[in-house]
Every structure is written in C-alpha cells, then in structure tokens.
Design a protein around this motif. Structure first.
Motif, PDB file in Angstrom:
ATOM      1  N   LYS A  67       0.832  -1.211   0.000  1.00  0.00           N
ATOM      2  CA  LYS A  67       0.000   0.000   0.000  1.00  0.00           C
ATOM      3  C   LYS A  67       0.867   1.261   0.000  1.00  0.00           C
ATOM      4  O   LYS A  67       0.568   2.219  -0.698  1.00  0.00           O
ATOM      5  N   LYS A  68       1.951   1.254   0.787  1.00  0.00           N
ATOM      6  CA  LYS A  68       2.853   2.414   0.831  1.00  0.00           C
ATOM      7  C   LYS A  68       3.479   2.661  -0.541  1.00  0.00           C
ATOM      8  O   LYS A  68       3.570   3.803  -0.993  1.00  0.00           O
ATOM      9  N   ILE A  69       3.898   1.590  -1.197  1.00  0.00           N
ATOM     10  CA  ILE A  69       4.511   1.737  -2.526  1.00  0.00           C
ATOM     11  C   ILE A  69       3.485   2.240  -3.527  1.00  0.00           C
ATOM     12  O   ILE A  69       3.761   3.160  -4.306  1.00  0.00           O
ATOM     13  N   LEU A  70       2.307   1.650  -3.510  1.00  0.00           N
ATOM     14  CA  LEU A  70       1.269   2.076  -4.455  1.00  0.00           C
ATOM     15  C   LEU A  70       0.855   3.525  -4.233  1.00  0.00           C
ATOM     16  O   LEU A  70       0.511   4.227  -5.187  1.00  0.00           O
ATOM     17  N   SER A  71       0.913   4.006  -2.991  1.00  0.00           N
ATOM     18  CA  SER A  71       0.539   5.398  -2.729  1.00  0.00           C
ATOM     19  C   SER A  71       1.543   6.373  -3.343  1.00  0.00           C
ATOM     20  O   SER A  71       1.219   7.532  -3.580  1.00  0.00           O
ATOM     21  N   LYS A  72       2.767   5.898  -3.610  1.00  0.00           N
ATOM     22  CA  LYS A  72       3.804   6.737  -4.205  1.00  0.00           C
ATOM     23  C   LYS A  72       3.760   6.717  -5.730  1.00  0.00           C
ATOM     24  O   LYS A  72       4.442   7.504  -6.388  1.00  0.00           O
ATOM     25  N   VAL A  73       2.969   5.802  -6.293  1.00  0.00           N
ATOM     26  CA  VAL A  73       2.923   5.624  -7.744  1.00  0.00           C
ATOM     27  C   VAL A  73       1.638   6.247  -8.281  1.00  0.00           C
ATOM     28  O   VAL A  73       0.562   6.033  -7.742  1.00  0.00           O
ATOM     29  N   ASP A  74       1.768   6.996  -9.367  1.00  0.00           N
ATOM     30  CA  ASP A  74       0.592   7.560 -10.026  1.00  0.00           C
ATOM     31  C   ASP A  74       0.008   6.496 -10.930  1.00  0.00           C
ATOM     32  O   ASP A  74       0.455   6.301 -12.056  1.00  0.00           O
ATOM     33  N   VAL A  75      -1.009   5.774 -10.416  1.00  0.00           N
ATOM     34  CA  VAL A  75      -1.588   4.664 -11.178  1.00  0.00           C
ATOM     35  C   VAL A  75      -2.452   5.129 -12.341  1.00  0.00           C
ATOM     36  O   VAL A  75      -2.817   4.350 -13.201  1.00  0.00           O
ATOM     37  N   ASN A  76      -2.760   6.407 -12.404  1.00  0.00           N
ATOM     38  CA  ASN A  76      -3.583   6.943 -13.499  1.00  0.00           C
ATOM     39  C   ASN A  76      -2.755   7.381 -14.681  1.00  0.00           C
ATOM     40  O   ASN A  76      -3.293   7.720 -15.727  1.00  0.00           O
ATOM     41  N   ASN A  77      -1.435   7.425 -14.537  1.00  0.00           N
ATOM     42  CA  ASN A  77      -0.569   7.900 -15.601  1.00  0.00           C
ATOM     43  C   ASN A  77       0.391   6.783 -16.023  1.00  0.00           C
ATOM     44  O   ASN A  77       1.452   6.622 -15.460  1.00  0.00           O
ATOM     45  N   ASP A  78      -0.031   5.998 -17.036  1.00  0.00           N
ATOM     46  CA  ASP A  78       0.798   4.870 -17.471  1.00  0.00           C
ATOM     47  C   ASP A  78       1.962   5.336 -18.243  1.00  0.00           C
ATOM     48  O   ASP A  78       2.258   5.664 -19.179  1.00  0.00           O
TER      49      ASP A  78
END
Length: 78
Positions: A67-78
């Motif tokens: 969850k911490k890693i995913l919060s740092k990644v912009d999942v909307n911008n591939d």
C-alpha cells in the motif's frame, strides 16, 4: 567465521534471501558440505514482517508495504 563460530552475512545477501533480524530460519546441510539458510516463514522484503504477506513475482511483500509503494505511484498515468 568468528572465533565463536558465528558467520556474518552481508546485508544485501540477507535481504535477497528474505532474512531479517528476529525472524526464525531453517538451516540444513547436504552431504557435499553445502549449508542452506532460509526463512521459516515468508517475510516481507521491505519490513521483515511475516504478517499478511504475498508473493509478487519473486518478491515477498506485506500488504502494508504494498500500500505504501502504491501510494507513491501515479496509477492513473501509465
């Protein structure tokens, strides 16, 4: 090897093997003298916990670190 028989493994090797301070390990030997050390239970590669871990490809990670890693990644911008 130290005088008392202990062996220090470099930090990178411990992390790659999933070995963290406080976690139990299994140690075995084979007839050719090979020694194998592995965690008794899968441990998160980032924090070392054994709680709520999953394996993603070859990396064991706990839900909290994922969850911490995913919060740092912009999942909307591939």
């Amino acid at each position: 090897m130290c005088k008392n028989g202990s062996i220090t493994l470099p930090k990178q090797i411990r992390a790659e093997a999933g070995l963290f301070p406080g976690n139990a390990v299994d140690i075995s030997t084979s007839t050719d003298g090979t020694v194998t050390i592995k965690p008794t239970a899968p441990c998160c590669r980032f924090c070392g916990t054994v709680d709520k871990v999953v394996k993603a490809d070859d990396v064991v990670i706990c839900i909290n670190c994922a969850k911490k890693i995913l919060s740092k990644v912009d999942v909307n911008n591939d």
